[in-house]
Design an enzyme around this catalytic site. Structure first.
Site, PDB file in Angstrom:
ATOM      1  N   HIS A  10      23.667  13.341 -21.753  1.00 25.59           N
ATOM      2  CA  HIS A  10      22.569  14.326 -21.815  1.00 25.59           C
ATOM      3  C   HIS A  10      22.832  15.503 -20.872  1.00 25.59           C
ATOM      4  CE1 HIS A  10      21.852  11.312 -18.771  1.00 25.59           C
ATOM      5  NE2 HIS A  10      21.059  12.147 -18.120  1.00 25.59           N
ATOM      6  N   CYS A  66      29.932  15.524 -18.550  1.00 28.42           N
ATOM      7  CA  CYS A  66      28.687  14.988 -17.994  1.00 28.42           C
ATOM      8  C   CYS A  66      28.229  15.987 -16.934  1.00 28.42           C
ATOM      9  CB  CYS A  66      28.848  13.558 -17.480  1.00 28.42           C
ATOM     10  SG  CYS A  66      29.980  13.324 -16.104  1.00 28.42           S
ATOM     11  N   THR A  68      28.564  16.154 -13.579  1.00 32.11           N
ATOM     12  CA  THR A  68      29.613  16.521 -12.625  1.00 32.11           C
ATOM     13  C   THR A  68      31.020  16.343 -13.185  1.00 32.11           C
ATOM     14  OG1 THR A  68      29.656  14.247 -11.859  1.00 32.11           O
ATOM     15  CG2 THR A  68      28.217  15.783 -10.647  1.00 32.11           C
ATOM     16  N   GLY A  69      31.142  15.581 -14.238  1.00 29.67           N
ATOM     17  CA  GLY A  69      32.460  15.205 -14.751  1.00 29.67           C
ATOM     18  C   GLY A  69      33.004  13.955 -14.067  1.00 29.67           C
ATOM     19  N   GLY A  71      31.569  10.816 -13.477  1.00 31.90           N
ATOM     20  CA  GLY A  71      31.352   9.543 -14.172  1.00 31.90           C
ATOM     21  C   GLY A  71      32.254   9.422 -15.387  1.00 31.90           C
ATOM     22  N   ARG A 110      27.101  20.728 -14.747  1.00 35.11           N
ATOM     23  CA  ARG A 110      26.188  21.183 -13.688  1.00 35.11           C
ATOM     24  C   ARG A 110      26.937  21.795 -12.511  1.00 35.11           C
ATOM     25  NH1 ARG A 110      22.713  15.707 -14.305  1.00 35.11           N
ATOM     26  NH2 ARG A 110      21.483  16.360 -16.109  1.00 35.11           N
ATOM     27  N   HIS A 135      58.647  14.455 -15.229  1.00 33.03           N
ATOM     28  CA  HIS A 135      57.228  14.270 -15.535  1.00 33.03           C
ATOM     29  C   HIS A 135      57.012  13.049 -16.434  1.00 33.03           C
ATOM     30  CE1 HIS A 135      56.238  17.783 -13.363  1.00 33.03           C
ATOM     31  NE2 HIS A 135      56.864  18.611 -14.181  1.00 33.03           N
ATOM     32  N   ARG A 138      57.193   9.927 -14.289  1.00 33.65           N
ATOM     33  CA  ARG A 138      55.985   9.715 -13.477  1.00 33.65           C
ATOM     34  C   ARG A 138      54.826   9.222 -14.328  1.00 33.65           C
ATOM     35  NH1 ARG A 138      57.545  15.351 -10.548  1.00 33.65           N
ATOM     36  NH2 ARG A 138      59.174  14.472  -9.238  1.00 33.65           N
TER      37      ARG A 138
HETATM   38  C1  RB5 Z   1      23.358  12.001 -15.299  1.00 35.08           C
HETATM   39  O1  RB5 Z   1      22.204  12.314 -14.629  1.00 35.08           O
HETATM   40  C2  RB5 Z   1      24.570  12.201 -14.405  1.00 35.08           C
HETATM   41  O2  RB5 Z   1      24.653  11.156 -13.498  1.00 35.08           O
HETATM   42  C3  RB5 Z   1      25.818  12.294 -15.226  1.00 35.08           C
HETATM   43  O3  RB5 Z   1      25.720  13.372 -16.110  1.00 35.08           O
HETATM   44  C4  RB5 Z   1      27.120  12.495 -14.492  1.00 35.08           C
HETATM   45  O4  RB5 Z   1      27.045  13.596 -13.628  1.00 35.08           O
HETATM   46  C5  RB5 Z   1      27.695  11.313 -13.841  1.00 35.08           C
HETATM   47  O5  RB5 Z   1      28.768  11.343 -13.232  1.00 35.08           O
END
Ligand code: RB5
Length: 143
Positions: A10, A66, A68-69, A71, A110, A135, A138
């Site tokens: 989301h 996501c 932050t990228g 997760g 974000r 490369h 590795r």
């Molecule tokens: C969701 O709120 C957030 O945790 C997800 O988008 C991501 O940033 C996780 O790493």
């Protein structure tokens, strides 16, 4: 041209829609693996689905988004055949392909603007693996 698979949770939904539309206009074949709304969902479910799709055709490239990228990076890099790169500059995006043969671009919706993320992704998609022996060696050691 490789097919692109794009997925997000989301937190990355708006950026996914933005990039999908841009990439289709540019002539890329793009398959959207979800999520399909801004309703909260779990990023590992999307990453697991991406790994499943990529295992069917190793020529394809993935894009995962996501908040932050972070997760998505953690989840997708648990798969042996996948090298996911969390992108934070055009230069690093290019090197992720040329040196690391990354096959999944991971973006933080974000942490960077749509324009910045598009610049990172463009650098990623227009670069190619160098195929140089050092490369390859590795990368084989990662597997
Ligand atoms: C969701 O709120 C957030 O945790 C997800 O988008 C991501 O940033 C996780 O790493």
């Amino acid at each position: 041209m490789a097919k692109l698979l794009i997925g997000s949770d989301h937190g990355g939904f708006d950026l996914k829609e933005f990039l999908k539309s841009y990439l289709k206009d540019e002539g890329y074949e793009v398959d959207d693996i979800g999520t399909n709304s801004k309703e909260a969902c779990d990023y590992p479910d999307v990453a697991n689905k991406m790994a499943d799709y990529l295992s069917k055709d190793s020529e394809n490239l993935g894009i995962l988004i996501c908040g932050t990228g972070l997760g998505m990076s953690m989840a997708i890099n648990r798969y042996r055949n996948i090298r996911g790169a969390l992108l934070y500059s055009p230069e690093e995006a290019r090197l992720a392909r040329e040196h690391n043969n990354a096959n999944v671009a991971v973006l933080g919706a974000r942490t960077f603007s749509n324009k910045e993320n598009l610049d990172f992704l463009t650098a990623f998609l227009t670069a190619k693996f160098s195929n140089e022996e050092r490369h390859k060696r590795r990368i084989d050691k990662i597997s």
